[in-house]
Design an enzyme around this catalytic site. Structure first.
Site, PDB file in Angstrom:
ATOM      1  N   GLY A   1       0.820  -1.196   0.000  1.00 20.01           N
ATOM      2  CA  GLY A   1       0.000   0.000   0.000  1.00 20.01           C
ATOM      3  C   GLY A   1       0.849   1.239   0.000  1.00 20.01           C
ATOM      4  O   GLY A   1       2.055   1.194  -0.243  1.00 20.01           O
TER       5      GLY A   1
ATOM      6  N   ASP B   1     -11.486   6.082   3.668  1.00 22.81           N
ATOM      7  CA  ASP B   1     -10.897   5.333   2.543  1.00 22.81           C
ATOM      8  C   ASP B   1     -11.715   4.075   2.283  1.00 22.81           C
ATOM      9  O   ASP B   1     -11.162   3.000   2.052  1.00 22.81           O
ATOM     10  CB  ASP B   1      -9.443   4.986   2.855  1.00 22.81           C
ATOM     11  CG  ASP B   1      -8.675   4.596   1.581  1.00 22.81           C
ATOM     12  OD1 ASP B   1      -9.209   4.816   0.476  1.00 22.81           O
ATOM     13  OD2 ASP B   1      -7.555   4.068   1.703  1.00 22.81           O
TER      14      ASP B   1
END
Length: 1130
Positions: free
Chosen positions: A251, A363
Site C-alpha cells: 500500500g 478510505d
C-alpha cells in the site's frame, strides 16, 4: 426443546423426567408415536432435536450453567478447550467481559464469552440464529436444500422472530406471531407455548408452510475473539513471536504479509511501515483507532510492534484477501446477487457501527474490505480513519485521497464527515454490483469532479435492481445533508426485498427469467467485441442513431423487456445514443439492463467511445466556427451538449487548450453516460425541447427517449440532465462567441447554467448561473416553443457567423446586438442586460464594458444597414432579455453557490474575513494597477451607463420592432445571443459582456467587435506560466482595497468590478499552474464563487452602493477573495 421431548415421551411435568433423561429422549424420538406425523419426518427431526436436548435437566434454571456454541482450542494462558454442546459452569469474567473463567468435566480455564450461552437460551438451538437480517438469512440458506431453515430475530424490530425456509431454490419467510395469551403461532390453528414446540411441530407437519422444517442451517462463522488471551491487556508484542511468511500485498505506507503468531499457532496479517513514509505517530493512529472498535465486520487488531523499526500492526487474517480482487476473480454463479447483497449488508452494518462510535473511515472502497470464509466481509485499512470531535474533520495540507471514491466537498475543501463515507459507500456498492469494475470507466481523474458538478452520476449496472441503484444515487447526493445515514442504509438493506427476492429482481432486470448465470457470461470477453461493434454502428449512424438506437439496443438484450422496464430500457439506450459520437452507442448493452448485457460492457463501451469523442468535440467546434454551411455542426453541437455537457470545461479552466480537452475527453465517455442518463432521467418535455434544437431526427430520438426515461431520477446520472432547450441555446451561444479556448470556457458555464435551473445542487452551475438563467428562462419559464425559438435563433446566428469571415462577420453581427442593447432602456436595460451577460461572461463584464463610445458611434452607422440573419436573431434575443428581466433577477437570486454545501464552517469563516480590508489609499493604488493590467472595467461601466443616452439608442429601438417576430421567436429569450455574435472571434468573451447592462456600449458595430475582441483576448492569451502566485495575491489585495474604499466612500462601484474582473482573469490563467489536483478543484470552486459575486454586483449596482446591502454583497465577494488567497498560499 425439553417441553417437546416431554410431550413426545408423554410426561406432563419436567420433574417427571429422571436424570437419565437423555436415554428417554433418544428412545422417544426414535419410537413411533400415535399421531399424524410422518415417520420419515420424525426421524429427520430427531437428528437435530436429540443433540440440542442433551443439556436439558433439572438444573436448567441455574444462571451460571452454560452450553458451548462452538469448538474452542486452548492456546495457553490458562485457556480451556471446549466442544460444541458441552456444558460448563461460569465462575467469573475478565476486566472487559470478553473472556470468562469456566469449569467443565475436563478442567477449569478461560474461554471466549461469545462462544457460550446460557443453557436455557434459544441460542443453544442449532436452528436459532439470533439477530439476522432477511438478506443474511437468504444467504445462509442459499446453499441449502429443500427443507433447510433457520429461526431469526429481526434486526430492525427486536423481539420479532421469523422462520426462513428454503424450497425449490427460493427462500420463504414466515413471521412468528404472538397471541394475546402469549402463545406463539405461524398458522393461527396451531399455537404453542414455546418456540421450540412450534419448530418441532412444523418439522413434522407443514401446517401452512411451503414444506416441513427438516434441516437447520448451520451457524457458519465463529464469532471474532477480541484479544488472544484473557490477560492480554497491552498491545505491544515481541517481534520474535511473529514468523513472517509470504507477502500478500502493498500500500501507500507499507506492505502486508501473512504471518504466524507462534505463541498461539495463529495465522495473522502483518502490516509493515515503509521507512521514511510517515511518522511513527501517524502509523500508530491506525492502531489506536483499531483498538477502539470491535465489530464482527471490522478487522480486529491483535497487537503492534513499535519499539524499533520496522514497525508492525498485527491483525486477524482473512482467507480470501481483498474484496476487489475477490469479486473480479470469483465464480459469478456462486457469488450471485444474494451473496453480493449479503456482502453489502455486512459492510453497511460495520459502517453503522463506526457511525455510532463517531469514527470516519475516509478510505472506504472494495480494495479495503477483506473476505473470509463463507463470504464473511470485514472493513479494513484504517490508515485514514479518525475519531471525530466535531461534525467534520479537516485533512492536513498535502494529504492524498482516492478521487473517484471521495465526496465532492472533501475534494474541494478537504472536509470529511461520516457523510463523505456514505458517498464512498455508494461507489463501493457500485463496485460490488459490477463485480469489481473501476468506477467512472473511461473518465480521467481530472474530469471526475467537474462531471459531478454537472450532476453526472454513474449509470445503473446491468441487472442491478432499481431499489439498489436508488440507494446508490441517494449516497451520491451533492449536499451531504441529503445523503442517508449508515443506520438508514443498513435498514434499507434489511427491508429492501420484503415482497420479493433479489434473485427475482435481478432476473427481471436482465429481462429473462431463470437466467442466473447470464450475468457472469455477459460480463466477460464477448461484451467487449459487442461494444466495439456497437460503437462503430453508432459512429456511422450518429445522426440517425438516436431513433434507431433505442429499438436497436432493446433488440439486442431486451428482446423480452418487462412491462415495468420499458421506461428504463429506453433510457439506457438513450444514454448509449448520447455516446454515439465516441462510440457511445456501445452502451446499448447498458440499455439492455433487462437483457443479459452487463453494466460492465456498457461502461467499457463508454470508455472506448471516449477516445474518439475528444477529437470529434474539438473538431466540431472548430468546423462550426469556420464553416457556416455545415449544418451538421449545429446538430453535432446539440448532441455534444446533451452528451458533452459534462465534457465542457468549467469556466475555471482558463486554458483554451484545456477547455477543449475536457469537453472532448469528458464529453465522450461522460457524454455517452450522460446522454443515456439524460435521456433516461430527464422528463419527456425537456427532451422535446432539446429535440427542436437538434436535427429533426435527433429530436425524434430524444422525444422517444424522454418518454421512456427512468422513473425516479429526473436528472440523468450525467451532465446531460441540463434541459435540452437550455443546453441548445447554451452551446450555441458559447461556441459562437469564443474561439475554441474561450468557447470551452463559456460553453462550460452556459451549459452549467442550463443545468442549474433544473438542478440547484450543482456547484459549477454558479459560474454559468447567469447563462443558465437565460437558458432556463427560455426553456423553463416560457412555453416550450420559446425554447424552440431560441434553438432556431441560435442556429441562424451560428450560420451567419460561420458564413461570414472574422472580418466581415463582425459588422453584420455587431450592429444588431448593439441595437438591441440600445433599445433596452438605459436604466432598466442595464440590469436586464447584466443578468443576461452574467451567464455568458464571467468577468466578461470587462469585455462588455470595453466597448468604447467610439465603438458605439461606429455601431450606430452600421446599425441602420440591412440586418443579417444573425443580427435579427440577436435583436430578438435582446428584446426577449429585456422582457424577461424580472424573471432573470429572480433566478439569479435563487442561484446556488457552485461549491458543494459540504462544510458550512468554511463558508462561515470566509464570510467573517471579508470585513477585513486594506486601507482606502492602498486600495486606490491597487485598483489603478489592476486597470493597467487589464481592460478597465470602470471605463466600460461608465461607457455603458452613458450609452443609453446616446442617439444610437434610438436606432437600436427601431431595429427591434423591425425584426420579424418569427425570427425573434427563434432567439427567444436567451440574452446569450450577444455572446454568440463574437463566436468566431476571441471577442466572444466581450460578446458575453455585451449581455450585461454595459452592453449598451455595443452601439459601435465593427469597431465594437474589435474592441471587444481585444478586451477578451488579452486574458485568453495570457500564458499560464505568465501568471504567478504573486500576481494573483497582488490582485486579491487590489480587490480588497477597492472594496474597502468603496465601503467608506460609497462610490467607485465600477472600480470594484474592474478589480474583480482582473482577479478573475488572473485566476483563470493561474489555475493550470496548480499541480495538486485537490487544490485545483478547490481553486476552481473559488473562481466560480468570485464570478457569481461579481455578476450579482453587476446586476444590482444600486444595492452595492446602498449601505447595508452593499456590505452584505461585498462580504460574499471578500469571502471568495479570501478563499482564493488561502488556496494560492498553500
Amino acid at each position: 426443546m425439553l417441553e417437546i421431548c416431554l410431550k413426545l415421551v408423554g410426561c406432563k411435568s419436567k420433574k417427571g423426567l429422571s436424570s437419565s433423561s437423555s436415554c428417554y429422549l433418544e428412545e422417544a424420538l426414535q419410537r413411533p408415536v400415535a399421531s399424524d406425523f410422518e415417520p420419515q419426518g420424525l426421524s429427520e427431526a430427531a437428528r437435530w432435536n436429540s443433540k440440542e436436548n442433551l443439556l436439558a435437566g433439572p438444573s436448567e434454571n441455574d444462571p451460571n450453567l452454560f452450553v458451548a456454541l462452538y469448538d474452542f482450542v486452548a492456546s495457553g494462558d490458562n485457556t480451556l478447550s471446549i466442544t460444541k454442546g458441552e456444558k460448563l459452569r461460569v465462575l467469573g469474567y475478565n476486566h472487559n467481559g470478553e473472556w470468562c473463567e469456566a469449569q467443565t468435566k475436563n478442567g477449569q480455564g478461560w474461554v471466549p464469552s461469545n462462544y457460550i450461552t446460557p443453557v436455557n437460551s434459544l441460542e443453544k438451538h442449532s436452528w436459532y440464529h439470533g439477530p439476522v437480517s432477511r438478506n443474511a438469512a437468504e444467504y445462509l440458506l442459499s446453499s441449502g436444500i429443500n427443507g433447510s431453515f433457520l429461526v431469526r430475530e429481526s434486526e430492525s424490530s427486536p423481539g420479532q422472530r421469523s422462520i426462513s425456509l428454503r424450497y425449490e431454490g427460493r427462500v420463504y419467510h414466515y413471521r412468528i406471531n404472538t397471541a394475546s395469551d402469549g402463545k406463539l403461532y405461524v398458522s393461527s390453528e396451531s399455537r404453542f407455548n414455546t418456540l421450540a414446540e412450534l419448530v418441532h411441530h412444523h418439522s413434522t407437519v407443514a401446517d401452512g408452510l411451503i414444506t416441513t422444517l427438516h434441516y437447520p442451517a448451520p451457524k457458519r462463522n465463529k464469532p471474532t475473539v477480541y484479544g488472544v488471551s484473557p490477560n492480554y491487556d497491552k498491545w505491544e508484542m515481541e517481534r520474535t513471536d511473529i514468523t513472517m511468511k509470504h507477502k500478500l500485498g502493498g500500500g501507500q505506507y507499507g506492505e502486508v504479509y501473512e504471518g504466524v503468531w507462534k505463541k498461539y499457532s495463529l495465522t495473522v496479517a502483518v502490516k509493515t511501515l515503509k521507512e521514511d513514509t510517515m511518522e511513527v505517530e501517524e502509523f500508530l493512529k491506525e492502531a489506536a483507532v483499531m483498538k477502539e472498535i470491535k465489530h464482527p465486520n471490522l478487522v480486529q487488531l491483535l497487537g503492534v510492534c513499535t519499539r524499533e523499526p520496522p514497525f508492525y500492526i498485527i491483525t486477524e487474517f482473512m482467507t480470501y484477501g481483498n474484496l476487489l480482487d475477490y469479486l473480479r476473480e470469483c465464480n459469478r454463479q456462486e457469488v450471485n446477487a444474494v451473496v453480493l447483497l449479503y456482502m453489502a449488508t455486512q459492510i453497511s452494518s460495520a459502517m453503522e457501527y463506526l457511525e455510532k462510535k463517531n469514527f470516519i473511515h475516509r478510505d472506504l472502497a472494495a480494495r479495503n474490505c477483506l473476505v473470509g470464509e463463507n463470504h464473511l466481509v470485514k472493513v479494513a485499512d484504517f490508515g485514514l480513519s479518525r475519531l471525530m470531535t466535531g461534525d467534520t474533520y479537516t485533512a492536513h495540507a498535502g494529504a492524498k485521497f482516492p478521487i473517484k471514491w471521495t465526496a465532492p466537498e472533501s475534494l474541494a475543501y478537504n472536509k470529511f464527515s461520516i457523510k463523505s463515507d456514505v458517498w464512498a459507500f455508494g461507489v463501493l456498492l457500485w463496485e460490488i454490483a459490477t463485480y469489481g469494475m473501476s468506477p467512472y470507466p473511461g473518465i480521467d481523474l481530472s474530469q471526475v469532479y467537474e462531471l459531478l458538478e454537472k450532476d453526472y452520476r454513474m449509470e445503473r449496472p446491468e441487472g442491478c435492481p432499481e431499489k439498489v441503484y436508488e440507494l446508490m444515487r441517494a449516497c451520491w447526493q451533492w449536499n451531504p445533508s441529503d445523503r442517508p445515514s449508515f443506520a438508514e442504509i443498513h435498514q434499507a438493506f434489511e427491508t429492501m426485498f420484503q415482497e420479493s427476492s433479489i434473485s427475482d429482481e435481478v432476473e427481471k432486470e436482465l429481462g429473462k427469467q431463470g437466467v442466473r448465470g447470464a450475468v457472469s457470461t455477459l460480463l466477460q470477453a464477448p461484451e467487449l467485441p459487442t461494444k466495439t461493434r456497437t460503437s462503430r454502428r453508432a459512429a456511422e449512424h450518429r445522426d440517425t442513431t438516436d431513433v434507431p438506437e433505442m429499438p436497436h439496443s432493446k433488440g439486442q438484450g431486451e428482446s423480452d423487456p418487462l412491462d415495468h422496464e420499458p421506461a428504463v430500457s429506453p433510457l439506457l439506450p438513450r444514454k448509449e445514443r448520447g455516446p454515439p459520437e465516441g462510440g457511445l452507442n456501445e452502451d446499448e448493452r447498458l440499455l439492455p439492463k433487462d437483457k443479459k448485457t452487463n453494466l460492465f460492457s456498457a461502461l467499457i463501451k463508454k470508455k472506448k467511445k471516449t477516445a474518439p469523442t475528444p477529437p470529434k468535440r474539438s473538431s466540431s467546434f472548430r468546423e462550426m466556427d469556420g464553416q457556416p454551411e455545415r449544418r451538421g455542426a449545429g446538430e453535432e453541437e446539440g448532441r455534444d451538449i446533451s452528451n458533452g455537457a459534462l465534457a465542457f470545461t468549467p469556466l475555471d479552466t482558463a486554458d483554451p487548450a484545456k477547455s477543449p480537452k475536457p469537453s472532448n475527453g469528458a464529453g465522450v465517455p461522460n457524454g455517452a453516460l450522460r446522454e443515456s442518463g439524460g435521456s433516461g432521467f430527464r422528463s419527456p418535455h425537456l427532451w422535446k425541447k432539446s429535440s427542436t434544437l437538434t436535427s429533426s431526427r435527433l429530436a425524434t430520438g430524444e422525444e422517444e427517449g424522454g418518454g421512456s426515461s427512468s422513473k425516479r431520477f429526473l436528472r440523468s446520472c450525467s451532465a446531460s440532465c441540463v434541459p435540452h432547450g437550455a443546453k441548445d441555446t447554451e452551446w450555441r451561444s458559447v461556441t459562437l462567441p469564443r474561439d475554441l479556448q474561450s468557447t470551452g470556457r463559456q460553453f462550460d458555464s452556459s451549459t452549467f447554467g442550463g443545468h442549474k435551473s433544473e438542478k440547484p445542487a450543482l456547484p459549477r452551475k454558479r459560474a454559468g448561473e447567469n447563462r443558465s438563467d437565460q437558458v432556463t428562462r427560455g426553456t423553463v419559464t416560457p412555453p416550450p416553443r420559446l425554447v424552440k425559438k431560441n434553438e432556431e435563433a441560435a442556429d441562424e446566428v451560428f450560420k451567419d457567423i460561420m458564413e461570414s469571415s472574422p472580418g466581415s462577420s463582425p459588422p453584420n453581427l455587431t450592429p444588431k446586438p448593439l441595437r438591441r442593447q440600445v433599445t433596452v432602456a438605459p436604466a432598466s436595460g442595464l440590469p436586464h442586460k447584466e443578468e443576461a451577460g452574467k451567464g455568458s461572461a464571467l468577468g466578461t463584464p470587462a469585455a462588455a464594458e470595453p466597448v468604447t463610445p467610439t465603438s458605439k458611434a461606429g455601431s450606430g452607422a452600421p446599425g441602420g444597414t440591412s440586418k443579417g440573419p444573425a443580427e435579427e436573431s440577436r435583436v430578438r434575443r435582446h428584446k426577449h432579455s429585456s422582457e424577461s428581466p424580472g424573471r432573470d433577477k429572480g433566478k439569479l437570486s435563487r442561484l446556488k453557490p457552485a461549491p458543494p454545501p459540504p462544510p458550512a464552517a468554511s463558508a462561515g469563516k470566509a464570510g467573517g474575513k471579508p470585513s477585513q480590508s486594506p486601507s482606502q489609499e492602498a486600495a486606490g493604488e491597487a485598483v489603478l494597477g489592476a486597470k493597467t493590467k487589464a481592460t478597465s472595467l470602470v471605463d466600460a461601466v461608465n461607457s455603458d451607463a452613458a450609452k443609453p443616452s446616446q442617439p444610437g439608442e434610438g436606432l437600436k429601438k427601431p431595429v427591434l420592432p423591425a425584426t420579424p417576430k418569427p425570427q425573434s421567436a427563434k432567439p427567444s429569450g436567451t440574452p446569450i445571443s450577444p455572446a454568440p455574435v463574437p463566436s468566431t472571434l476571441p471577442s466572444a468573451s466581450s460578446a458575453l459582456a455585451g449581455d450585461q447592462p454595459s452592453s449598451t456600449a455595443f452601439i459601435p458595430l465593427i469597431s465594437t467587435r474589435v474592441s471587444l475582441r481585444k478586451t477578451r483576448q488579452p486574458p485568453e492569451r495570457i500564458a499560464s506560466g505568465a501568471i504567478t502566485k504573486g500576481v494573483v495575491l497582488d490582485s486579491t489585495e487590489a480587490l480588497c482595497l477597492a472594496i474597502s474604499r468603496n465601503s467608506e466612500q460609497m462610490a467607485s462601484h465600477s472600480a470594484v468590478l474592474e478589480a474583480g474582473k482582473n482577479l478573475y482573469t488572473f485566476c483563470v490563467s493561474y489555475v493550470d499552474s496548480i499541480q495538486q489536483m485537490r487544490n485545483k478543484f478547490a481553486f476552481r470552486e473559488a473562481i466560480n464563487k468570485l464570478e457569481n459575486n461579481l455578476r450579482e454586483l453587476q446586476i444590482c449596482p444600486a444595492t452595492a452602493g446602498s449601505g447595508p446591502a452593499a456590505t452584505q454583497d461585498f462580504s460574499k465577494l471578500l469571502s471568495s477573495v479570501k478563499e482564493i488567497s488561502d488556496i494560492v498560499q498553500r
